[in-house]
Design a protein around this motif. Sequence first.
Motif, PDB file in Angstrom:
ATOM      1  N   LEU A 158       0.856  -1.390  -0.048  1.00  0.00           N
ATOM      2  CA  LEU A 158      -0.091  -0.049  -0.006  1.00  0.00           C
ATOM      3  C   LEU A 158       0.998   1.208  -0.022  1.00  0.00           C
ATOM      4  O   LEU A 158       0.535   2.262  -0.808  1.00  0.00           O
ATOM      5  CB  LEU A 158      -1.165   0.033   1.049  1.00  0.00           C
ATOM      6  CG  LEU A 158      -1.961   1.351   1.457  1.00  0.00           C
ATOM      7  CD1 LEU A 158      -2.721   1.414   0.129  1.00  0.00           C
ATOM      8  CD2 LEU A 158      -2.624   1.042   2.662  1.00  0.00           C
ATOM      9  N   VAL A 159       2.057   1.222   0.866  1.00  0.00           N
ATOM     10  CA  VAL A 159       2.682   2.484   0.900  1.00  0.00           C
ATOM     11  C   VAL A 159       3.585   2.678  -0.586  1.00  0.00           C
ATOM     12  O   VAL A 159       3.732   3.904  -0.824  1.00  0.00           O
ATOM     13  CB  VAL A 159       3.852   2.131   1.986  1.00  0.00           C
ATOM     14  CG1 VAL A 159       4.883   3.351   1.996  1.00  0.00           C
ATOM     15  CG2 VAL A 159       3.258   2.303   3.229  1.00  0.00           C
ATOM     16  N   LEU A 160       3.859   1.641  -1.218  1.00  0.00           N
ATOM     17  CA  LEU A 160       4.476   1.761  -2.596  1.00  0.00           C
ATOM     18  C   LEU A 160       3.461   2.304  -3.576  1.00  0.00           C
ATOM     19  O   LEU A 160       3.730   3.085  -4.408  1.00  0.00           O
ATOM     20  CB  LEU A 160       4.887   0.368  -3.114  1.00  0.00           C
ATOM     21  CG  LEU A 160       6.084  -0.150  -2.004  1.00  0.00           C
ATOM     22  CD1 LEU A 160       6.691  -1.485  -2.893  1.00  0.00           C
ATOM     23  CD2 LEU A 160       7.363   0.515  -2.284  1.00  0.00           C
ATOM     24  N   LEU A 161       2.144   2.061  -3.326  1.00  0.00           N
ATOM     25  CA  LEU A 161       1.288   2.433  -4.206  1.00  0.00           C
ATOM     26  C   LEU A 161       0.900   4.004  -3.936  1.00  0.00           C
ATOM     27  O   LEU A 161       0.693   4.637  -5.085  1.00  0.00           O
ATOM     28  CB  LEU A 161      -0.155   1.577  -4.355  1.00  0.00           C
ATOM     29  CG  LEU A 161      -0.141   0.118  -4.811  1.00  0.00           C
ATOM     30  CD1 LEU A 161      -1.326  -0.234  -4.275  1.00  0.00           C
ATOM     31  CD2 LEU A 161       0.213   0.247  -6.401  1.00  0.00           C
ATOM     32  N   VAL A 162       0.927   4.321  -2.931  1.00  0.00           N
ATOM     33  CA  VAL A 162       0.925   5.511  -2.495  1.00  0.00           C
ATOM     34  C   VAL A 162       1.837   6.571  -3.049  1.00  0.00           C
ATOM     35  O   VAL A 162       1.787   7.564  -3.389  1.00  0.00           O
ATOM     36  CB  VAL A 162       0.778   5.947  -0.949  1.00  0.00           C
ATOM     37  CG1 VAL A 162       0.586   7.571  -0.573  1.00  0.00           C
ATOM     38  CG2 VAL A 162      -0.764   5.337  -0.352  1.00  0.00           C
ATOM     39  N   GLY A 163       3.092   5.905  -2.910  1.00  0.00           N
ATOM     40  CA  GLY A 163       4.207   6.483  -3.295  1.00  0.00           C
ATOM     41  C   GLY A 163       4.223   6.892  -4.850  1.00  0.00           C
ATOM     42  O   GLY A 163       4.473   7.769  -5.394  1.00  0.00           O
ATOM     43  N   LEU A 164       3.645   5.940  -5.595  1.00  0.00           N
ATOM     44  CA  LEU A 164       3.376   5.812  -7.134  1.00  0.00           C
ATOM     45  C   LEU A 164       2.375   7.007  -7.548  1.00  0.00           C
ATOM     46  O   LEU A 164       2.454   7.860  -8.279  1.00  0.00           O
ATOM     47  CB  LEU A 164       2.843   4.619  -7.687  1.00  0.00           C
ATOM     48  CG  LEU A 164       2.737   4.506  -8.930  1.00  0.00           C
ATOM     49  CD1 LEU A 164       3.918   4.848  -9.758  1.00  0.00           C
ATOM     50  CD2 LEU A 164       2.133   3.114  -9.460  1.00  0.00           C
ATOM     51  N   CYS A 165       1.258   7.214  -6.659  1.00  0.00           N
ATOM     52  CA  CYS A 165       0.370   8.146  -6.689  1.00  0.00           C
ATOM     53  C   CYS A 165       1.140   9.838  -6.485  1.00  0.00           C
ATOM     54  O   CYS A 165       0.672  10.365  -7.422  1.00  0.00           O
ATOM     55  CB  CYS A 165      -0.726   8.382  -5.551  1.00  0.00           C
ATOM     56  SG  CYS A 165      -1.923   6.820  -5.684  1.00  0.00           S
ATOM     57  N   ILE A 166       1.959   9.759  -5.601  1.00  0.00           N
ATOM     58  CA  ILE A 166       2.734  11.168  -5.358  1.00  0.00           C
ATOM     59  C   ILE A 166       3.507  11.292  -6.653  1.00  0.00           C
ATOM     60  O   ILE A 166       3.431  12.461  -7.256  1.00  0.00           O
ATOM     61  CB  ILE A 166       3.538  11.004  -4.271  1.00  0.00           C
ATOM     62  CG1 ILE A 166       2.944  10.727  -2.774  1.00  0.00           C
ATOM     63  CG2 ILE A 166       4.500  12.185  -4.024  1.00  0.00           C
ATOM     64  CD1 ILE A 166       3.688  10.511  -1.688  1.00  0.00           C
ATOM     65  N   LEU A 167       4.292  10.419  -7.192  1.00  0.00           N
ATOM     66  CA  LEU A 167       5.186  10.774  -8.220  1.00  0.00           C
ATOM     67  C   LEU A 167       4.226  10.899  -9.762  1.00  0.00           C
ATOM     68  O   LEU A 167       4.512  11.944 -10.350  1.00  0.00           O
ATOM     69  CB  LEU A 167       5.989   9.349  -8.679  1.00  0.00           C
ATOM     70  CG  LEU A 167       7.024   9.105  -7.679  1.00  0.00           C
ATOM     71  CD1 LEU A 167       7.811   7.775  -8.310  1.00  0.00           C
ATOM     72  CD2 LEU A 167       7.760   9.940  -7.440  1.00  0.00           C
ATOM     73  N   THR A 168       3.187  10.227  -9.764  1.00  0.00           N
ATOM     74  CA  THR A 168       2.451  10.703 -11.040  1.00  0.00           C
ATOM     75  C   THR A 168       1.709  12.110 -10.950  1.00  0.00           C
ATOM     76  O   THR A 168       1.399  12.712 -11.997  1.00  0.00           O
ATOM     77  CB  THR A 168       1.225   9.588 -11.160  1.00  0.00           C
ATOM     78  OG1 THR A 168       0.509   9.402 -10.048  1.00  0.00           O
ATOM     79  CG2 THR A 168       2.017   8.152 -11.678  1.00  0.00           C
ATOM     80  N   THR A 169       1.159  12.361  -9.774  1.00  0.00           N
ATOM     81  CA  THR A 169       0.751  13.556  -9.434  1.00  0.00           C
ATOM     82  C   THR A 169       1.521  14.737  -9.774  1.00  0.00           C
ATOM     83  O   THR A 169       1.361  15.732 -10.220  1.00  0.00           O
ATOM     84  CB  THR A 169      -0.122  13.770  -8.097  1.00  0.00           C
ATOM     85  OG1 THR A 169      -0.819  12.601  -8.217  1.00  0.00           O
ATOM     86  CG2 THR A 169      -1.146  14.858  -8.111  1.00  0.00           C
ATOM     87  N   LEU A 170       2.673  14.673  -8.962  1.00  0.00           N
ATOM     88  CA  LEU A 170       3.800  15.583  -9.266  1.00  0.00           C
ATOM     89  C   LEU A 170       4.195  15.590 -10.806  1.00  0.00           C
ATOM     90  O   LEU A 170       4.307  16.844 -11.243  1.00  0.00           O
ATOM     91  CB  LEU A 170       5.016  15.053  -8.592  1.00  0.00           C
ATOM     92  CG  LEU A 170       5.080  15.733  -6.905  1.00  0.00           C
ATOM     93  CD1 LEU A 170       6.265  15.010  -6.279  1.00  0.00           C
ATOM     94  CD2 LEU A 170       4.988  17.233  -6.789  1.00  0.00           C
ATOM     95  N   ALA A 171       4.416  14.737 -11.575  1.00  0.00           N
ATOM     96  CA  ALA A 171       4.702  14.682 -12.692  1.00  0.00           C
ATOM     97  C   ALA A 171       3.569  15.517 -13.586  1.00  0.00           C
ATOM     98  O   ALA A 171       4.010  16.046 -14.655  1.00  0.00           O
ATOM     99  CB  ALA A 171       4.709  13.344 -13.544  1.00  0.00           C
ATOM    100  N   GLY A 172       2.391  15.488 -13.036  1.00  0.00           N
ATOM    101  CA  GLY A 172       1.344  16.283 -14.091  1.00  0.00           C
ATOM    102  C   GLY A 172       1.792  17.558 -13.976  1.00  0.00           C
ATOM    103  O   GLY A 172       1.362  18.547 -14.783  1.00  0.00           O
ATOM    104  N   ALA A 173       2.112  18.125 -12.876  1.00  0.00           N
ATOM    105  CA  ALA A 173       2.454  19.641 -12.471  1.00  0.00           C
ATOM    106  C   ALA A 173       3.821  19.983 -13.681  1.00  0.00           C
ATOM    107  O   ALA A 173       3.669  21.233 -13.875  1.00  0.00           O
ATOM    108  CB  ALA A 173       2.917  19.939 -11.291  1.00  0.00           C
ATOM    109  N   PHE A 174       4.474  19.037 -13.659  1.00  0.00           N
ATOM    110  CA  PHE A 174       5.622  19.538 -14.688  1.00  0.00           C
ATOM    111  C   PHE A 174       5.418  19.232 -16.079  1.00  0.00           C
ATOM    112  O   PHE A 174       6.248  19.552 -17.267  1.00  0.00           O
ATOM    113  CB  PHE A 174       7.010  19.069 -14.095  1.00  0.00           C
ATOM    114  CG  PHE A 174       7.288  19.380 -12.631  1.00  0.00           C
ATOM    115  CD1 PHE A 174       7.753  20.606 -12.488  1.00  0.00           C
ATOM    116  CD2 PHE A 174       7.064  18.608 -11.742  1.00  0.00           C
ATOM    117  CE1 PHE A 174       8.139  21.305 -11.363  1.00  0.00           C
ATOM    118  CE2 PHE A 174       7.335  18.961 -10.386  1.00  0.00           C
ATOM    119  CZ  PHE A 174       7.905  20.459 -10.140  1.00  0.00           C
TER     120      PHE A 174
END
Length: 269
Positions: A158-174
């Motif tokens: 679950l922690v790894l999946l939340v980390g993936l959510c962080i990365l993909t959401t941040l990538a959307g800003a850039f």
Amino acid sequence: MGSFKGHVLPGTLFLVVGVWHIWSSMVRYVSNPKSFEVRVWNPVPGFNGKLKHLELYVVAIGAFLDLCIELLYSTHLKFLVNGSLNPSHLNDFEHSGMLLMFFLLGSIALLSEKTSFVSLPQGALCLIAAAAFTAEYLLFYFHSTTHKGLEGYYHLVLVLLVGLCILTTLAGAFLPNSFPVDLSSGIAITLQGLWFYQTAFTLYGPMMPDGCRLKDNEIHCHPADSEVRGQLIANFQFFSLVLGVVAAVVGSYGFAASRYGNPDLRSMH
């Protein structure tokens, strides 16, 4: 430790939002690929625009209701003991902090859409969403509840999946015009919701591995090989969920392209 309902409720919210994000992202891309833009939320069409902000209401109201359950119902309003936070309900306070971030995300996005006081671009909303997922990540990584054994393994995924959510959401800003980034964000949110469900049915439901059982609010596996077998089953469950989501995404993209596809789409491919 947690409970069946405590995992199904947030799992439902993440799953609904994630599936809607995936579908909306594909439809927006195949309809007009040249002007595609990453979005944190997607308007619901029809009904003369009355349901346009439904996703934001689901996020804000869902997070608020879950926040009330964690902060008011689960703690029985016993917030303090001897002048300090009640140690028996630290996990409820931690969950409340995480839910507060998602409530703020939905509320800020609604204010940005409906008022002139706050007007934020999608890139800024991406950063706010990433902050909410970061709060969730920190909660589960530094949880006051000790996660060991088979429960800890499900918790790690679950922690790894939340980390993936962080990365993909941040990538959307850039990368504000990247369809793969927007689609990946929806997939990560969907997988997180599905894994909440899988955890609920495995650790608190009928899918408990042989040799393991819930006792005294902990998962006990005897003999030790049962825990290893449970972890291997968890790997298979996760692989099956990923495979199922990817297959559903490919099929949905084909359907969306055939129904809403823009003539420019084929030339771009």
